[in-house]
Scaffold this motif. Structure first.
Motif, PDB file in Angstrom:
ATOM      1  N   VAL A  29       0.873  -1.200   0.059  1.00  0.00           N
ATOM      2  CA  VAL A  29       0.089  -0.155  -0.115  1.00  0.00           C
ATOM      3  C   VAL A  29       0.782   1.157   0.195  1.00  0.00           C
ATOM      4  N   ILE A  30       1.976   1.406   0.913  1.00  0.00           N
ATOM      5  CA  ILE A  30       2.851   2.367   1.045  1.00  0.00           C
ATOM      6  C   ILE A  30       3.459   2.885  -0.121  1.00  0.00           C
ATOM      7  N   LEU A  31       4.247   1.647  -0.892  1.00  0.00           N
ATOM      8  CA  LEU A  31       5.041   1.812  -2.070  1.00  0.00           C
ATOM      9  C   LEU A  31       4.127   2.261  -3.137  1.00  0.00           C
ATOM     10  N   THR A  32       2.911   1.507  -3.202  1.00  0.00           N
ATOM     11  CA  THR A  32       2.146   2.139  -4.689  1.00  0.00           C
ATOM     12  C   THR A  32       1.456   3.459  -4.179  1.00  0.00           C
ATOM     13  N   ALA A  33       1.329   3.842  -3.114  1.00  0.00           N
ATOM     14  CA  ALA A  33       0.702   5.165  -2.848  1.00  0.00           C
ATOM     15  C   ALA A  33       1.765   6.365  -3.091  1.00  0.00           C
ATOM     16  N   ALA A  34       3.261   5.926  -2.710  1.00  0.00           N
ATOM     17  CA  ALA A  34       4.224   6.811  -2.879  1.00  0.00           C
ATOM     18  C   ALA A  34       4.597   7.017  -4.315  1.00  0.00           C
ATOM     19  N   ALA A  35       4.385   5.930  -5.177  1.00  0.00           N
ATOM     20  CA  ALA A  35       4.800   5.906  -6.407  1.00  0.00           C
ATOM     21  C   ALA A  35       3.764   6.698  -7.316  1.00  0.00           C
ATOM     22  N   THR A  36       2.462   6.644  -6.971  1.00  0.00           N
ATOM     23  CA  THR A  36       1.405   7.450  -7.430  1.00  0.00           C
ATOM     24  C   THR A  36       1.826   8.885  -7.082  1.00  0.00           C
TER      25      THR A  36
ATOM     26  N   ALA B  40      -2.333  -2.962  -3.603  1.00  0.00           N
ATOM     27  CA  ALA B  40      -1.583  -2.005  -4.811  1.00  0.00           C
ATOM     28  C   ALA B  40      -2.637  -0.976  -5.291  1.00  0.00           C
ATOM     29  N   ALA B  41      -4.047  -1.542  -5.695  1.00  0.00           N
ATOM     30  CA  ALA B  41      -4.961  -0.566  -6.056  1.00  0.00           C
ATOM     31  C   ALA B  41      -5.291   0.374  -4.759  1.00  0.00           C
ATOM     32  N   GLU B  42      -5.554  -0.082  -3.478  1.00  0.00           N
ATOM     33  CA  GLU B  42      -5.909   0.844  -2.712  1.00  0.00           C
ATOM     34  C   GLU B  42      -4.622   1.967  -2.579  1.00  0.00           C
ATOM     35  N   GLY B  43      -3.125   1.412  -2.701  1.00  0.00           N
ATOM     36  CA  GLY B  43      -2.289   2.369  -2.508  1.00  0.00           C
ATOM     37  C   GLY B  43      -2.370   3.379  -3.524  1.00  0.00           C
ATOM     38  N   VAL B  44      -2.906   3.115  -4.952  1.00  0.00           N
ATOM     39  CA  VAL B  44      -2.906   4.372  -5.779  1.00  0.00           C
ATOM     40  C   VAL B  44      -3.968   5.250  -5.569  1.00  0.00           C
ATOM     41  N   ALA B  45      -4.889   4.691  -5.113  1.00  0.00           N
ATOM     42  CA  ALA B  45      -6.014   5.672  -4.660  1.00  0.00           C
ATOM     43  C   ALA B  45      -5.552   6.558  -3.690  1.00  0.00           C
ATOM     44  N   LEU B  46      -4.875   5.847  -2.461  1.00  0.00           N
ATOM     45  CA  LEU B  46      -4.599   6.701  -1.419  1.00  0.00           C
ATOM     46  C   LEU B  46      -3.600   7.401  -1.591  1.00  0.00           C
ATOM     47  N   GLY B  47      -2.515   7.344  -2.508  1.00  0.00           N
ATOM     48  CA  GLY B  47      -1.557   8.138  -3.143  1.00  0.00           C
ATOM     49  C   GLY B  47      -2.046   9.361  -3.774  1.00  0.00           C
ATOM     50  N   ALA B  48      -2.884   9.075  -4.569  1.00  0.00           N
ATOM     51  CA  ALA B  48      -3.798  10.249  -5.292  1.00  0.00           C
ATOM     52  C   ALA B  48      -4.467  11.310  -4.432  1.00  0.00           C
ATOM     53  N   ILE B  49      -5.255  10.641  -3.576  1.00  0.00           N
ATOM     54  CA  ILE B  49      -6.239  11.381  -2.766  1.00  0.00           C
ATOM     55  C   ILE B  49      -5.438  12.152  -1.653  1.00  0.00           C
ATOM     56  N   SER B  50      -4.283  11.565  -0.912  1.00  0.00           N
ATOM     57  CA  SER B  50      -3.405  12.060  -0.028  1.00  0.00           C
ATOM     58  C   SER B  50      -2.505  13.121  -0.740  1.00  0.00           C
ATOM     59  N   LYS B  51      -2.305  13.243  -1.887  1.00  0.00           N
ATOM     60  CA  LYS B  51      -1.411  14.393  -2.700  1.00  0.00           C
ATOM     61  C   LYS B  51      -2.412  15.544  -2.486  1.00  0.00           C
ATOM     62  N   VAL B  52      -3.650  15.350  -3.004  1.00  0.00           N
ATOM     63  CA  VAL B  52      -4.560  16.541  -3.153  1.00  0.00           C
ATOM     64  C   VAL B  52      -4.718  17.121  -1.719  1.00  0.00           C
ATOM     65  N   PHE B  53      -4.923  16.209  -0.598  1.00  0.00           N
ATOM     66  CA  PHE B  53      -5.160  16.737   0.646  1.00  0.00           C
ATOM     67  C   PHE B  53      -3.809  17.335   1.186  1.00  0.00           C
ATOM     68  N   GLU B  54      -2.702  17.141   0.613  1.00  0.00           N
ATOM     69  CA  GLU B  54      -1.465  17.630   1.302  1.00  0.00           C
ATOM     70  C   GLU B  54      -1.158  19.065   0.712  1.00  0.00           C
ATOM     71  N   ILE B  55      -1.582  19.107  -0.437  1.00  0.00           N
ATOM     72  CA  ILE B  55      -1.453  20.418  -1.052  1.00  0.00           C
ATOM     73  C   ILE B  55      -2.495  21.644  -0.447  1.00  0.00           C
ATOM     74  N   GLN B  56      -3.664  21.200  -0.392  1.00  0.00           N
ATOM     75  CA  GLN B  56      -4.668  22.138   0.401  1.00  0.00           C
ATOM     76  C   GLN B  56      -4.426  22.408   1.776  1.00  0.00           C
ATOM     77  N   PHE B  57      -3.560  21.278   2.537  1.00  0.00           N
ATOM     78  CA  PHE B  57      -3.479  21.298   3.955  1.00  0.00           C
ATOM     79  C   PHE B  57      -2.176  20.765   4.239  1.00  0.00           C
ATOM     80  N   PRO B  58      -0.979  21.565   4.098  1.00  0.00           N
ATOM     81  CA  PRO B  58       0.431  21.025   4.253  1.00  0.00           C
ATOM     82  C   PRO B  58       0.473  20.397   5.553  1.00  0.00           C
ATOM     83  N   GLY B  59       1.282  19.030   5.861  1.00  0.00           N
ATOM     84  CA  GLY B  59       1.262  18.532   6.704  1.00  0.00           C
ATOM     85  C   GLY B  59       0.250  17.336   7.267  1.00  0.00           C
TER      86      GLY B  59
END
Length: 275
Positions: free
Chosen positions: A66-73, A126-145
């Motif tokens: 999950v973590i690796l695919t999220a990081a790759a995404t 792997a599928a969950e990691g892709v989804a979490l990576g994309a979602i997390s990036k959007v949230f991080e840009i809006q709310f750093p940290g």
């Protein structure tokens, strides 16, 4: 005592009755007949019994995927800044949508599959990691940290729940199992209704940033913790019953689902509070 959790219900070994069984193989490979007659193939254990260590190892592998695919995404997707337009993040939205849908389908397959498949569990991760990576990036840009806070909070919830479960010797009853299972089905059903309504320009507000959205996220977080309690109980029963080591993948899948559930709801709670 039979489980009401669909993840474990398909595995008879996760119930105390599993202690009476002589072993485990794929049911499709068993013969037919009566004891003592040709054609009957007694299930034979294909490996050692499941242990706490084996469950920890398999869960670590699942979370690692999950973590690796999220990081790759996150890394491979385009950068986002204050000047980014909605069209610029269409790829991230697509990745989150496709990953979420695939993960949902695979979660159903893994939940109701009688013989657990490690490959399907890892594909779900792997599928969950892709989804979490994309979602997390959007949230991080809006709310750093916010992502790091949600990750730390998730593992804190896991450690705290495990400590309370062990130190207070919590006993899970059938009534509690039924209540949690019913609540999970209810949340999933309501969420699907919200998604369908959003396609037609309407919404209940469960995923919004208002009070209703916050309440729904808090309830989801609490439900995720209750799911972890059920996971710990089932693993404890499985180890006591000496079920096959392969079933450790079922436990790893269940705990991954619970942790992802906690993370996503915690991410929403932090975002709403910052907003």
């Amino acid at each position: 005592m039979q489980s009401n959790n669909p993840v474990f219900r398909r595995s008879e070994e996760f119930n105390p009755a599993g202690a009476r069984q002589t072993g485990y193989t794929d049911p499709s490979s068993w013969g037919t007949g009566t004891p003592g007659q040709p054609g009957l193939q007694t299930p034979v254990a294909t490996g050692g019994p499941m242990t706490i260590d084996s469950v920890v190892q398999k869960t670590a592998i699942a979370l690692g995927v999950v973590i690796l695919t999220a990081a790759a995404t996150w890394i491979l997707s385009p950068g986002i800044d204050a000047d980014t337009t909605p069209s610029d993040i269409s790829g991230l939205i697509a990745a989150a949508t496709v990953g979420s849908l695939l993960a949902f389908v695979l979660s159903l397959v893994n939940s109701f599959k009688r013989v657990i498949s490690p490959a399907l569990v890892l594909l779900f991760c792997a599928a969950e990691g892709v989804a979490l990576g994309a979602i997390s990036k959007v949230f991080e840009i809006q709310f750093p940290g916010i992502v790091m806070s949600a990750v730390l909070g998730t593992f804190g919830a896991f450690a705290g729940t495990l400590a309370v479960y062990k130190f207070f010797n919590i006993k899970v009853t059938d009534k509690f199992r039924r209540m949690v299972f019913a609540a999970v089905l209810g949340v999933v059903a309501i969420s699907l209704i919200e998604v369908v309504l959003s396609l037609f320009g309407a919404e209940i507000g469960l995923f919004g940033d208002g009070k209703l959205g916050l309440i729904f996220a808090v309830l989801g977080l609490a439900l995720g913790v209750f799911m972890l309690v059920l996971d710990f109980d089932f693993v404890e029963q499985g180890v006591a019953n000496r079920i096959p080591d392969r079933e450790g993948w079922r436990a790893a899948f269940a705990m991954t689902v619970s942790l992802v559930w906690i993370y996503t709801n915690l991410l929403r709670i932090l975002a709403i509070m910052r907003d």
